[in-house]
Design an enzyme around this catalytic site. Structure first.
Site, mmCIF file in Angstrom:
data_model
loop_
_atom_site.group_PDB
_atom_site.id
_atom_site.type_symbol
_atom_site.label_atom_id
_atom_site.label_comp_id
_atom_site.label_asym_id
_atom_site.label_seq_id
_atom_site.Cartn_x
_atom_site.Cartn_y
_atom_site.Cartn_z
ATOM 1 N N ASP A 255 -22.250 -62.441 -52.399
ATOM 2 C CA ASP A 255 -21.622 -63.411 -52.998
ATOM 3 C C ASP A 255 -22.508 -64.582 -52.964
ATOM 4 O O ASP A 255 -22.100 -65.563 -52.005
ATOM 5 C CB ASP A 255 -20.271 -63.727 -52.733
ATOM 6 C CG ASP A 255 -19.782 -64.907 -53.839
ATOM 7 O OD1 ASP A 255 -20.169 -65.111 -54.722
ATOM 8 O OD2 ASP A 255 -18.546 -65.459 -53.362
ATOM 9 N N SER B 32 -37.825 -81.358 -55.196
ATOM 10 C CA SER B 32 -36.800 -80.283 -55.777
ATOM 11 C C SER B 32 -36.746 -80.051 -56.967
ATOM 12 O O SER B 32 -36.498 -78.851 -57.632
ATOM 13 C CB SER B 32 -35.457 -80.404 -54.590
ATOM 14 O OG SER B 32 -35.595 -79.975 -53.414
ATOM 15 N N TYR C 128 -49.008 -73.692 -47.646
ATOM 16 C CA TYR C 128 -49.789 -72.719 -47.220
ATOM 17 C C TYR C 128 -50.809 -72.459 -48.356
ATOM 18 O O TYR C 128 -50.533 -72.358 -49.367
ATOM 19 C CB TYR C 128 -48.706 -71.474 -47.290
ATOM 20 C CG TYR C 128 -47.771 -71.505 -46.167
ATOM 21 C CD1 TYR C 128 -48.095 -71.419 -44.870
ATOM 22 C CD2 TYR C 128 -46.309 -71.288 -46.301
ATOM 23 C CE1 TYR C 128 -47.194 -71.385 -43.758
ATOM 24 C CE2 TYR C 128 -45.245 -71.400 -45.309
ATOM 25 C CZ TYR C 128 -45.792 -71.460 -43.764
ATOM 26 O OH TYR C 128 -45.046 -71.418 -42.716
ATOM 27 N N ASP D 196 -23.136 -73.067 -68.386
ATOM 28 C CA ASP D 196 -24.538 -73.118 -68.779
ATOM 29 C C ASP D 196 -25.485 -71.957 -68.074
ATOM 30 O O ASP D 196 -26.706 -71.783 -68.495
ATOM 31 C CB ASP D 196 -25.082 -74.601 -68.717
ATOM 32 C CG ASP D 196 -25.431 -75.062 -70.088
ATOM 33 O OD1 ASP D 196 -25.362 -74.627 -71.177
ATOM 34 O OD2 ASP D 196 -25.807 -76.280 -70.075
ATOM 35 N N ASP E 83 -28.002 -78.627 -77.631
ATOM 36 C CA ASP E 83 -27.483 -79.017 -76.435
ATOM 37 C C ASP E 83 -27.110 -80.524 -76.406
ATOM 38 O O ASP E 83 -28.038 -81.258 -76.385
ATOM 39 C CB ASP E 83 -28.268 -78.457 -75.113
ATOM 40 C CG ASP E 83 -28.597 -77.024 -75.340
ATOM 41 O OD1 ASP E 83 -27.961 -76.332 -74.712
ATOM 42 O OD2 ASP E 83 -29.546 -76.791 -75.970
ATOM 43 N N HIS F 155 -27.314 -78.007 -54.917
ATOM 44 C CA HIS F 155 -28.530 -78.005 -55.187
ATOM 45 C C HIS F 155 -29.365 -77.098 -55.963
ATOM 46 O O HIS F 155 -30.143 -77.182 -56.566
ATOM 47 C CB HIS F 155 -29.527 -78.002 -53.645
ATOM 48 C CG HIS F 155 -30.682 -78.341 -53.573
ATOM 49 N ND1 HIS F 155 -31.781 -77.382 -53.687
ATOM 50 C CD2 HIS F 155 -31.429 -79.626 -53.624
ATOM 51 C CE1 HIS F 155 -32.768 -77.995 -53.753
ATOM 52 N NE2 HIS F 155 -32.906 -79.355 -53.693
ATOM 53 N N VAL G 66 -49.567 -69.520 -54.150
ATOM 54 C CA VAL G 66 -48.635 -70.698 -53.847
ATOM 55 C C VAL G 66 -48.969 -71.728 -55.066
ATOM 56 O O VAL G 66 -50.091 -72.163 -55.188
ATOM 57 C CB VAL G 66 -48.756 -71.297 -52.656
ATOM 58 C CG1 VAL G 66 -47.971 -72.577 -52.271
ATOM 59 C CG2 VAL G 66 -48.187 -70.186 -51.560
ATOM 60 N N ASP H 294 -32.656 -70.728 -52.585
ATOM 61 C CA ASP H 294 -31.908 -71.983 -52.260
ATOM 62 C C ASP H 294 -30.679 -71.689 -51.823
ATOM 63 O O ASP H 294 -30.443 -71.132 -50.875
ATOM 64 C CB ASP H 294 -31.676 -72.608 -53.832
ATOM 65 C CG ASP H 294 -32.031 -74.294 -53.644
ATOM 66 O OD1 ASP H 294 -31.306 -74.610 -53.231
ATOM 67 O OD2 ASP H 294 -33.128 -74.750 -54.069
ATOM 68 N N ASP I 239 -23.514 -61.471 -47.164
ATOM 69 C CA ASP I 239 -22.484 -60.866 -48.013
ATOM 70 C C ASP I 239 -23.276 -60.912 -49.607
ATOM 71 O O ASP I 239 -24.313 -61.299 -49.708
ATOM 72 C CB ASP I 239 -21.169 -61.584 -48.118
ATOM 73 C CG ASP I 239 -21.303 -63.092 -48.475
ATOM 74 O OD1 ASP I 239 -21.930 -63.463 -49.477
ATOM 75 O OD2 ASP I 239 -20.389 -63.825 -47.607
ATOM 76 N N ASN J 292 -26.579 -73.529 -77.080
ATOM 77 C CA ASN J 292 -25.248 -73.202 -76.979
ATOM 78 C C ASN J 292 -24.079 -74.500 -77.284
ATOM 79 O O ASN J 292 -22.906 -74.147 -77.145
ATOM 80 C CB ASN J 292 -25.045 -72.865 -75.927
ATOM 81 C CG ASN J 292 -25.189 -73.329 -74.499
ATOM 82 O OD1 ASN J 292 -25.627 -74.390 -74.619
ATOM 83 N ND2 ASN J 292 -24.930 -73.021 -73.330
#
Length: 872
Positions: A238, A408, A356, A199, A146, A245, A361, A190, A236, A259
């Site tokens: 989709d 994140s 939590y 990718d 890559d 993000h 977690v 997300d 929906d 690849n």
């Protein structure tokens, strides 16, 4: 490096497992030998068969283990040598290819018709034979192809991005192991996923019990045609990503490896890892607790024919809001590892859902490339582990790639390692999976007391992989570097790839430098500027090309390069190449490649023709900067900090600092970049700051001062000023809706602020006001009763009054931004006014850019005159 013996190619690098005979590295996608190979059929045949009275450790074979079909390695009992050993060999009709007297072992070639397994069985009855084993094929520890892998410092770091060597998650070491056979589905909760991304398209989970497009809920789970997940915002089927993000997070978990395009995810070499798109965050990054719960329960609802959960890991790069018992219960009952971001507030305050106290977690903090806790990362006894989270490169929608920072970005590193571990051992319980990750971290002093493990994620240790075998051979030097101008600001370089170990293989990365002075020594090379976006080296002998852009015109540029392998071994300096660039007129540089430019951008220029730009990356929620040092012909991109709303920039009077004001959340920050290139940030307000314009200027003493707006009980126009090292804040007008404001300082050093307001308090801005300090007190007046947005002000240098004069030609810089794809952030300037024609064109461009001006006039009926006393 590779050795050739009897026309067979044997990679020199291999993997050694302590206590077990030499075994091949199964990193996947191997180049097979040209000679006939065979595989052991069934796990019951041992890699090492022992005979006689001496017990030797045996190990089970993997069905995929490769070996030479007609060869054998044989070890003899002590004392069995010479004619006796030859008699045993001749008894099978084998011939000796090599003997190792030091270890009393031989390498045999078997006669036609005698297989390896048969030969081993035949030797089992001979008491003089200590062991017999196949001649296994081993493979070089090649890294995936890559092209942007070298930019992924969080996976592999030897200090090449400016950080600390080995401040990474040891992904290449983990990739030495064979991919696990167990299927793993990671639920990515997300903003959705760009499931058509080059990718990621091959890594998306598909619902086997749903027929696409038939409008029927085939699996009777309450969701029609939920073939690849669900969008819980729009209800929906989709779950496409309209923010970026979720795509970025997904790329870090499982972007396809080897690849030849883009990046690679932590689990990118395991074809059994799939991503389930679960969208509950909108295009602006917001979502509800109820929709998050729906994502969790949806993922938990899928089971295989035996009743086992299909989604046993969810990646959760989101948080905020209060503690929700309903959400906590959903997490608890999901029977999946819930990997969650600890938050980006830089505090130890509990951040949910990561905080939590549930057994499933895993709360994740962020580290930088120097193995330090990221300045923005939350921490505390409720945070379990840290992972790379600063300037993380990954996929973005529409086949894009970009860098983001935050917990994140740290979270999917952990999710990816969890997926590898679970695929390797599908029988792991969630508790054991969590323990396997947390018990195998790299313990760091910088994380002591910050996370409960005091450690940063380590994929190698988690999976039980060995260290990479050592390599001290540097790549060869480039000897044919050539440079050719392609525009007044660009040069194309060509050269032949030298290889990894000398002239063999492919190096890990290129380091291309350029300068207006010849680069003849290593010291010259170190002092020269480095280009960005160098291509990943190809195999030895391949033709390489790269275009260096953004060069100053009308001068000669010099170029040289070095290549570096994955261990940091650096080639000798290449030959020197040069190119003379012609004179140019205007120069345009695109600064935001790979970033999501938002609404706020600000430009500053110093007296040496250097410049600095700051802007908000709307996709990442970060403040970014581009910084140009005069005479170098290049610029640097840097992350300034979290939140880029209302960004405003000014150079310090002595030009040693770039100073910036901006808003993150509801907090006001002052950031400054010193001459050493390091940004520091100071929080000036902790709450109630409006996420709109701020403006920064220098007062007569050179101190920075900032105008901004607050909301809530403290609604109004505010002013902050630094005196020495102490900041003070002052409310200028209570109740003013100064959402749009700009600050200037008159020649006497007094601040002047223009700002918007809602005079009749009907919720709409309807006035432009000005506040100016006369040396003793603030004065406030209405300039105009019209809706005012994006206001601006400057002071007349002659009179000190704050009008805008008739626009004049810029003698240095202009910046602008707009929505993609037609309005990228750009920087334009001309090095000098070279001719009347150029000067005339610049005047026209400047004049066209202004729509209205406001000046201070002598009296209500007077014609505008500088130095007068009324606004009109």
């Amino acid at each position: 490096m590779k050795h050739r013996t009897n026309n067979r190619t044997f990679p020199e690098r291999f993997s050694v497992q302590e206590g077990i005979s030499l075994q091949k590295d199964r990193a996947g996608n191997h180049q097979h030998m040209q000679t006939k190979l065979n595989t052991l059929l069934g796990a019951a045949i041992s890699l090492l068969v022992t005979f006689g009275s001496i017990a030797i450790l045996t190990a089970k074979a993997n069905a995929a283990d490769e070996f030479v079909a007609d060869e054998l390695l044989v070890g003899f009992q002590p004392g069995t040598r010479g004619a006796q050993a030859a008699g045993i060999r001749n008894g099978l009709g084998a011939t000796s290819l090599k003997a190792w007297s030091q270890i009393n072992a031989e390498h045999w070639h078997l006669p036609p018709g005698l297989g390896v397994a048969q030969a081993i069985q035949a030797l089992a009855a001979n008491p003089n034979v200590l062991y017999a084993e196949p001649n296994y094929i081993v493979h070089a520890v090649d890294l995936p192809n890559d092209p942007r892998l070298p930019e992924l410092w969080g996976l592999h770091n030897f200090g090449h991005t400016g950080g600390t060597a080995d401040a990474d998650s040891d992904a290449p070491e983990a990739w030495q192991l064979p991919p696990g056979d167990g299927p793993v589905v990671v639920g990515v909760i997300d903003t959705g996923i760009d499931y058509n991304h080059e990718d990621l398209s091959g890594r998306i989970w598909s619902n086997p019990n749903e027929i696409p497009g038939n409008g029927i809920d085939d699996d009777a789970n309450g969701y029609v045609d939920d073939v690849i997940g669900w969008d819980f915002i729009n209800d929906d089927n989709d779950p496409t990503d309209d923010n970026s993000h979720g795509t970025h997070v997904s790329g870090t978990i499982g972007a396809s490896g080897n690849n030849g395009i883009g990046v690679i995810g932590v689990a990118g070499l395991n074809p059994n890892v799939r991503l389930m798109p679960l969208k509950f965050l909108s295009a602006n990054g917001w979502g509800s607790t109820a929709d998050a719960i729906s994502c969790i329960t949806y993922a938990a609802s899928f089971e295989d024919a035996l009743g086992n959960k299909i989604v046993r890991i969810t990646s959760n790069s989101w948080g905020g809001g209060g503690k929700s018992k309903t959400l906590e219960n959903a997490i608890k009952n999901a029977d999946a590892l819930f990997v969650a971001a600890a938050g980006n507030d830089g505090t130890n305050t509990l951040h949910y859902p990561a905080a939590y106290a549930q057994a499933n977690v895993v709360s994740v903090a962020a580290t930088d490339a120097a193995d330090a806790l990221a300045w923005f990362s939350n921490y505390g006894i409720w945070v379990h582990v840290a992972a790379p989270g600063v300037s993380v490169l990954s996929a973005t929608p529409n086949n894009g790639y970009g860098s983001k920072s935050g917990t994140s970005m740290a979270t999917p590193h952990v999710s990816g390692v969890a997926a590898l571990a679970l695929s390797q051992n599908p029988a792991l319980s969630i508790a054991d999976l969590k323990a396997q990750i947390l018990n195998n971290v790299d313990v760091l002093s910088a994380l002591s007391g910050k996370v409960t493990t005091s450690g940063r994620l380590n994929a190698r240790k988690t999976l039980g992989a060995p260290e990479l075998p050592p390599d001290t051979t540097a790549p060869g030097a480039v000897a044919d570097l050539a440079a050719a101008p392609v525009s007044p600001h660009a040069v194309t370089l060509t050269w032949t790839a030298p290889g990894d170990d000398g002239s063999i293989g492919a190096a890990y990365l290129c380091d291309i430098r350029y300068s207006m002075n010849p680069i003849s020594t290593d010291a010259d090379f170190a002092a020269a500027a480095r280009v960005s976006g160098e291509p990943r080296p190809q195999a030895a002998g391949a033709a390489e090309t790269f275009t260096v852009e953004n060069l100053s015109d009308n001068r000669t540029w010099y170029f040289a390069l070095k290549t570096i392998d994955e261990f940091g071994n650096t080639s000798p300096l290449s030959n020197l190449a040069s190119a003379a660039l012609p004179l140019a007129d205007w120069w345009h540089i695109r600064l935001d490649w790979g970033y999501g430019v938002g609404n706020y951008t600000s430009l500053g220029v110093n007296s040496q023709w250097g410049w600095a730009v700051v802007y908000d990356d709307a996709n990442a929620g970060m403040l970014m900067s581009a910084y140009h040092i005069a005479g170098t012909g290049y610029f640097n991109h840097q992350t300034v900090g979290s939140g880029g709303v209302g960004a405003s920039l000014v150079y310090s009077p002595d030009e040693t600092e770039v100073r910036v004001s901006h808003v993150s959340g509801t907090k006001l920050y002052f950031a400054n970049r010193s001459t050493d290139g390091v940004w520091t940030s100071t929080q000036l307000e902790s709450k109630d700051v409006y996420a709109g314009d701020t403006s920064i200027a220098n007062d007569a003493s050179g101190n920075p001062c900032i105008s901004y707006c607050k909301t809530g009980r403290n609604l109004g126009l505010w002013y902050a000023r630094r005196n020495g090292s102490t900041w003070t804040t002052q409310q200028i007008e209570k109740g003013a809706r100064a959402y749009h404001n700009q600050l200037a300082v008159d020649p006497a050093g007094n601040p002047v602020i223009v700002y918007s307001d809602d005079l009749n308090r009907d919720g709409s801005l309807d006035a432009l006001k000005v506040a100016w300090f006369d040396g003793a007190a603030w004065n406030i007046s209405v300039v105009d009763t019209v809706a005012s947005t994006f206001v601006t002000v400057a002071c007349d240098l002659v009179t000190g009054n704050p009008p805008w004069r008739v626009p004049r030609a810029p003698t240095n810089c202009v910046s602008s931004s707009g929505p993609a794809p037609h309005g990228p952030l750009r920087k334009s300037w001309t090095p000098e006014l070279r001719s009347p024609a150029v000067r005339s064109r610049m005047l026209r461009m400047a004049a066209l850019s202004w729509l209205t001006v406001s000046r201070r006039c002598a009296s209500p009926s007077a014609i505008p005159v500088p130095g007068s006393g009324r606004w009109k």
